[in-house]
Enzyme design. Structure first.
Site, PDB file in Angstrom:
ATOM      1  N   GLU A 168       0.892  -1.306  -0.031  1.00  0.00           N
ATOM      2  CA  GLU A 168      -0.147   0.095   0.037  1.00  0.00           C
ATOM      3  C   GLU A 168       0.799   1.291  -0.031  1.00  0.00           C
ATOM      4  O   GLU A 168       0.886   1.957   0.856  1.00  0.00           O
ATOM      5  CB  GLU A 168      -1.088  -0.087   1.280  1.00  0.00           C
ATOM      6  CG  GLU A 168      -1.773  -1.336   1.233  1.00  0.00           C
ATOM      7  CD  GLU A 168      -2.931  -1.063   2.320  1.00  0.00           C
ATOM      8  OE1 GLU A 168      -2.839  -0.228   2.954  1.00  0.00           O
ATOM      9  OE2 GLU A 168      -4.093  -1.866   2.194  1.00  0.00           O
ATOM     10  N   GLU A 370      -5.075  -8.803   0.419  1.00  0.00           N
ATOM     11  CA  GLU A 370      -5.857  -8.411   1.647  1.00  0.00           C
ATOM     12  C   GLU A 370      -7.548  -8.201   1.449  1.00  0.00           C
ATOM     13  O   GLU A 370      -7.646  -7.654   0.524  1.00  0.00           O
ATOM     14  CB  GLU A 370      -5.145  -7.196   2.266  1.00  0.00           C
ATOM     15  CG  GLU A 370      -3.934  -7.302   3.024  1.00  0.00           C
ATOM     16  CD  GLU A 370      -3.489  -6.010   3.575  1.00  0.00           C
ATOM     17  OE1 GLU A 370      -4.336  -5.312   4.326  1.00  0.00           O
ATOM     18  OE2 GLU A 370      -2.248  -5.956   3.686  1.00  0.00           O
TER      19      GLU A 370
HETATM   20  C1  BGP Z   1      -4.391  -2.399   5.230  1.00  0.00           C
HETATM   21  C2  BGP Z   1      -3.024  -2.798   5.973  1.00  0.00           C
HETATM   22  C3  BGP Z   1      -2.930  -3.696   6.913  1.00  0.00           C
HETATM   23  C4  BGP Z   1      -4.117  -3.753   7.850  1.00  0.00           C
HETATM   24  C5  BGP Z   1      -5.099  -3.606   7.375  1.00  0.00           C
HETATM   25  C6  BGP Z   1      -6.520  -3.433   8.106  1.00  0.00           C
HETATM   26  O1  BGP Z   1      -4.314  -1.074   4.801  1.00  0.00           O
HETATM   27  O2  BGP Z   1      -1.993  -3.045   4.666  1.00  0.00           O
HETATM   28  O3  BGP Z   1      -1.639  -3.419   7.641  1.00  0.00           O
HETATM   29  O4  BGP Z   1      -3.823  -2.822   9.025  1.00  0.00           O
HETATM   30  O5  BGP Z   1      -5.303  -2.525   6.190  1.00  0.00           O
HETATM   31  O6  BGP Z   1      -6.709  -2.021   8.683  1.00  0.00           O
HETATM   32  P1  BGP Z   1      -6.946  -1.601   9.912  1.00  0.00           P
HETATM   33  O7  BGP Z   1      -5.700  -2.546  10.756  1.00  0.00           O
HETATM   34  O8  BGP Z   1      -6.205  -0.064  10.134  1.00  0.00           O
HETATM   35  O9  BGP Z   1      -8.234  -1.909  10.517  1.00  0.00           O
END
Ligand code: BGP
Length: 471
Positions: A168, A370
């Site tokens: 990201e 993801e």
């Molecule tokens: C994505 C990231 C992850 C993870 C996920 C969930 O943007 O790559 O590292 O954190 O989001 O988001 P959050 O943890 O902010 O709820």
């Protein structure tokens, strides 16, 4: 979409995504250097939910053998994490032998458990001494990252088949430099784009180093390199005005096409650069940069998908900090929200992205790197045997997304697999342990003990049968 009996292809892979800084813990072991999350935790622990700072991880650094066995038991075949730059290199940019030994052991344990590790190099976690030298705006830091990537390829080039340069890359420019949410809390559009440009160069230098080391046999011949981004399919209101469509073009351009063009064409989208320049924002381009960016083409791509972008024409040209504004949020009345995270749930977005890829970037393989749902009161309901009962929301969320993936593959999309984010609960930046994503609970009051949640059986069924019918 109806819950038809859909099947995913036999060679479609299922796995788990996490990252080094969110799982390893041991934040001072092996001579690990301080990274930006450690710095922010030290400066203001109250900014982190329940005052749980970067030191936490989810204890995977100590429990990785047990965790790989759990993942394997759920029928998963691969796992993405990241090496921490701050653990692999010392302050002079030389290999930290102790840190390297940790990762060798970690990768060996995964192999033993039958789990393939996909390795990402950077997950928002710059060593702070480099941030203090100007971070991604400083060419020396871009070069330092290239040195880090080269060192990692040389050290693990025979062990790892799937590499990624960044997770990201749009997030740090936005969260740290533009929206002011993450340390150092800036609101500067132009600076955010300079950072984005530095990251683009860093990515491209790393891909160049990978190709060179692969040609020399240092990196194994079957290895592939890619980039992972949170592409957000852009939408606007029904019956849009030309200004609404313009907002869509720039949202798509800055967040999606910027990276897609870089990794498929080796350049940045000219229409986006032109519109920025019309508003006085230019990039610090130097002679030779074009050739560097041209090295940025990848072998495949990771698509992190949580939510779409809904935008409309902005009501102001300039914001309160003097930044140019290209779009503003459109509140879609039909949106279904995950209220814990404040993110819209829109499974069809995955299909729409797949169709864009099929139409505009048809040569590239990709996977969903993801996807997941983080819920605040995840532990509110337990089954009789003490498991968290998350079946009512986690199963429909994943099933709906997988169904749209199956449909896209039927229509020609080159989507090769699916990694669920945070299969084992893990630390979520400043949200820490507020929202839980896992199919496996991490019990913070019992020394990070693992326990399957009720939905885990369903995941095992899908991952082993590739059928999306009822388990
Ligand atoms: C994505 C990231 C992850 C993870 C996920 C969930 O943007 O790559 O590292 O954190 O989001 O988001 P959050 O943890 O902010 O709820």
């Amino acid at each position: 979409m109806s819950s038809a009996n859909l099947t995913l292809p036999n060679d479609f892979f299922f796995g788990a995504a996490m990252s080094g800084p969110q799982t390893e813990g041991m934040y001072k072991a092996h001579g690990k250097l301080e990274n930006l999350w450690d710095t922010w935790s030290d400066l203001d622990i109250r900014a982190f939910y329940n005052r749980v700072g970067s030191y936490a991880g989810n204890d995977m650094g100590a429990r990785y053998a047990e965790d790989f066995a759990l993942l394997r038991d759920l029928g998963l075949s691969s796992f993405r994490t990241s090496i921490q730059w701050s653990r692999l290199l010392d302050v002079d940019g030389k290999l930290n032998v102790e840190g390297a030994a940790f990762y060798h052991d970690y990768f060996a344990a995964a192999r033993e458990a039958g789990i393939e590790v996909f390795v990402n190099l950077y997950h928002f976690d710059m060593p702070v001494y480099l941030f203090r030298r100007g971070g991604w705006e400083n060419r020396e830091v871009v070069e330092a990252y290239a040195n880090y990537a080269r060192t990692a390829f040389a050290e693990f080039g025979q062990e790892i088949e799937h590499w990624f340069t960044f997770n990201e890359p749009i997030v740090e420019p936005e969260q740290r430099y533009e929206h002011g949410n993450w340390y150092p809390f800036l609101h500067d559009f132009a600076q955010a784009r300079r950072v984005q440009y530095g990251i683009s160069l860093a990515h491209s230098l790393a891909v160049g180093a990978f190709r060179e080391l692969q040609a020399k046999g240092v990196v194994r011949a079957d290895a592939q390199i890619g980039l992972i981004n949170c592409f957000t399919p852009p939408y606007t209101r029904e019956d849009p005005t030309p200004a609404d469509l313009e907002a869509v073009r720039m949202t798509d351009g800055l967040g999606n096409r910027w990276w897609l063009d870089l990794v498929t064409k080796g350049r940045l989208p000219q229409d986006v650069l032109d519109t920025m320049a019309e508003r006085g924002v230019t990039l610090p381009v130097r002679a030779g940069d074009e050739a560097i960016l041209a090295q940025g083409k990848v072998d495949w791509l990771g698509f992190n998908y949580y939510q779409p972008a809904r935008v409309q024409a902005p009501s102001h040209d300039v914001d309160e900090w003097g930044n140019p504004v290209f779009s503003e949020r459109y509140v879609w009345p039909d949106a279904v929200m995950n209220k814990s995270r404040g993110w819209e749930i829109y499974p069809k977005g995955i299909y729409d992205f797949a169709m864009t890829m099929t139409r505009d970037y048809s040569d590239l393989d990709w996977f969903v790197s993801e996807n997941g749902i983080g819920i605040m009161e995840d532990k509110a309901v337990r089954t009789e045997d003490g498991r968290i009962d998350d079946t009512a929301y986690r199963i429909p969320f994943v099933r709906d997304h997988l169904q749209w993936i199956a449909k896209a593959i039927d229509e020609g999309a080159r989507c090769r697999g699916y990694h669920y984010w945070g299969v084992i609960d893990c630390w979520s930046w400043n949200n820490a342990y507020k929202n839980r994503y896992g199919f496996i609970e991490v019990d913070l009051s019992h020394n990070y003990e693992r326990r399957l949640k009720a939905s885990a059986e369903w995941l095992r069924h899908v991952a082993t049968t590739h059928c999306l019918d009822e388990a």
